[in-house]
Enzyme design. Structure first.
Site, PDB file in Angstrom:
ATOM      1  N   ASP A   1     -12.193  44.446 -21.428  1.00  0.00           N
ATOM      2  CA  ASP A   1     -11.588  44.400 -22.763  1.00  0.00           C
ATOM      3  C   ASP A   1     -11.279  45.803 -23.286  1.00  0.00           C
ATOM      4  OD1 ASP A   1     -10.814  43.089 -25.190  1.00  0.00           O
ATOM      5  OD2 ASP A   1     -12.731  43.666 -26.071  1.00  0.00           O
ATOM      6  N   HIS A   2     -10.112  45.943 -23.900  1.00  0.00           N
ATOM      7  CA  HIS A   2      -9.699  47.206 -24.524  1.00  0.00           C
ATOM      8  C   HIS A   2      -9.834  48.392 -23.573  1.00  0.00           C
ATOM      9  CE1 HIS A   2      -8.543  46.199 -28.591  1.00  0.00           C
ATOM     10  NE2 HIS A   2      -9.568  45.360 -28.661  1.00  0.00           N
TER      11      HIS A   2
ATOM     12  N   ASP B   1      -5.040  48.327 -23.158  1.00  0.00           N
ATOM     13  CA  ASP B   1      -4.771  48.652 -24.558  1.00  0.00           C
ATOM     14  C   ASP B   1      -4.015  49.964 -24.670  1.00  0.00           C
ATOM     15  OD1 ASP B   1      -4.745  49.057 -27.245  1.00  0.00           O
ATOM     16  OD2 ASP B   1      -6.915  49.016 -27.533  1.00  0.00           O
TER      17      ASP B   1
ATOM     18  N   GLU C   1      -1.812  44.322 -26.159  1.00  0.00           N
ATOM     19  CA  GLU C   1      -1.876  44.239 -27.612  1.00  0.00           C
ATOM     20  C   GLU C   1      -0.628  44.850 -28.229  1.00  0.00           C
ATOM     21  OE1 GLU C   1      -5.670  45.139 -29.583  1.00  0.00           O
ATOM     22  OE2 GLU C   1      -4.591  46.645 -30.728  1.00  0.00           O
TER      23      GLU C   1
ATOM     24  N   HIS D   1     -11.312  44.823 -36.404  1.00  0.00           N
ATOM     25  CA  HIS D   1     -12.512  44.992 -35.584  1.00  0.00           C
ATOM     26  C   HIS D   1     -13.706  45.448 -36.416  1.00  0.00           C
ATOM     27  CE1 HIS D   1      -9.447  45.336 -32.309  1.00  0.00           C
ATOM     28  NE2 HIS D   1     -10.376  44.703 -31.643  1.00  0.00           N
TER      29      HIS D   1
ATOM     30  N   HIS E   1      -8.066  39.231 -31.900  1.00  0.00           N
ATOM     31  CA  HIS E   1      -9.142  40.207 -31.844  1.00  0.00           C
ATOM     32  C   HIS E   1      -9.759  40.349 -33.232  1.00  0.00           C
ATOM     33  CE1 HIS E   1      -8.157  42.528 -27.898  1.00  0.00           C
ATOM     34  NE2 HIS E   1      -7.738  41.274 -27.820  1.00  0.00           N
ATOM     35  N   GLY E   2     -10.939  40.962 -33.301  1.00  0.00           N
ATOM     36  CA  GLY E   2     -11.585  41.154 -34.592  1.00  0.00           C
ATOM     37  C   GLY E   2     -11.999  39.862 -35.260  1.00  0.00           C
TER      38      GLY E   2
ATOM     39  N   ASN F   1     -11.579  36.508 -29.623  1.00  0.00           N
ATOM     40  CA  ASN F   1     -12.536  37.540 -29.238  1.00  0.00           C
ATOM     41  C   ASN F   1     -13.590  37.756 -30.323  1.00  0.00           C
ATOM     42  OD1 ASN F   1     -10.763  37.868 -27.097  1.00  0.00           O
ATOM     43  ND2 ASN F   1     -10.733  40.098 -27.236  1.00  0.00           N
TER      44      ASN F   1
ATOM     45  N   THR G   1     -18.871  41.706 -32.741  1.00  0.00           N
ATOM     46  CA  THR G   1     -19.763  42.145 -33.811  1.00  0.00           C
ATOM     47  C   THR G   1     -20.700  41.033 -34.268  1.00  0.00           C
ATOM     48  OG1 THR G   1     -18.152  43.776 -34.577  1.00  0.00           O
ATOM     49  CG2 THR G   1     -19.828  43.096 -36.155  1.00  0.00           C
TER      50      THR G   1
END
Length: 274
Positions: free
Chosen positions: A80-81, A102, A132, A174, A202-203, A224, A227
């Protein structure tokens, strides 16, 4: 598991799969256990930041791949990323079959060129690529959360790069500590009609349950979450240590955290699959 077919089916059915970021082995074990408890497939994600934390990709990635291989539910290990193309090459050598490249912070033309090159390399190795567009907020302060993905530009980007899925900016951010994000469901619908590949949110930790359901109904296929898992794990560990102040064995306080993450993963997978 044919993951391409699964994502296409979810896209048609207006359902989604949960994708959860793992930093510690306890995260990874909990994500797999949550999938097994719910009986639903899951994406187990390793970010470039997590790789930096561990110092290298191979040890943690190989552990995650082994967990996926032995799980009783389908588990896809995903990078990821990733901004470093060399890390993608290493992932391919290890057997990774799904990556998110990314380049969203770059000018559009450079994003297209670098993403296309990554797609060509990954597809040759049997690996799917997510990218993205309309950079999602809250990642290293790169831009204001108000940025949105343009549907026409998104369609052109997918055609130019050949990506298999697209993360879009629709109001999430995020690393949000509370679940107060309000998504632009009208924009998600427009993107879903414009873009011929699955859309990724995302986030998502900052989005309340009803917002997640609205996003899925509008066309999001992969959600995704990172956190939120850290919050759940930390709360359980803090509670255990607060009650048992003499504890020093990490197994005794990390196990409740792992169990709490497992339960939250199972709950969220079920929510997204409704």
């Amino acid at each position: 598991m044919n993951w391409a077919a699964l994502l296409d089916d979810l896209r048609t059915q207006r359902r989604a799969i949960g994708a959860f970021n793992a930093i510690l082995i306890e995260h990874a074990e909990a994500v797999v256990a949550g999938a097994e408890r719910s009986g639903l497939p899951v994406v187990l994600q390793i970010s470039q930041n997590a790789v930096r934390y561990h110092g290298s990709l191979a040890p943690f990635a190989l552990a995650c791949l082994r967990l996926a291989e032995t799980a009783t539910a389908p588990v896809l290990v995903h990078l990821d990323h990733i901004e470093d193309e060399e890390l993608i090459r290493e992932g391919l050598d290890l057997g990774i079959t799904s990556v998110m490249f990314d380049a969203a912070a770059l000018p559009y033309a450079e994003n297209v060129a670098r993403t296309k090159a990554v797609v060509e390399r990954c597809h040759a190795a049997g690996c799917r690529v997510e990218a993205e567009l309309g950079e999602i907020g809250g990642k290293d302060g790169a831009h204001a959360p108000g940025v949105r993905t343009d549907p026409d530009e998104a369609r052109e980007f997918v055609a130019a790069t050949g990506v298999d899925s697209l993360a879009v900016a629709v109001g999430s951010s995020h690393a949000m500590a509370d679940r107060s994000a309000v998504l632009d469901e009208e924009l998600i619908t427009a993107l879903a009609h414009s873009v011929p590949v699955p859309l990724v949110l995302h986030g998502s930790s900052g989005v309340p349950d009803e917002g997640l359901r609205g996003a899925v109904t509008s066309g999001i296929v992969k959600v995704n979450i990172g956190t939120r898992l850290n919050q759940v794990l930390t709360e359980a560990v803090r509670s255990t240590l607060g009650t048992h102040t003499a504890l020093t064995d990490p197994r005794r306080y990390l196990a409740p955290g792992r169990d709490a993450v497992r339960d939250e993963v199972a709950r969220l997978l079920t929510l997204l699959a409704k």
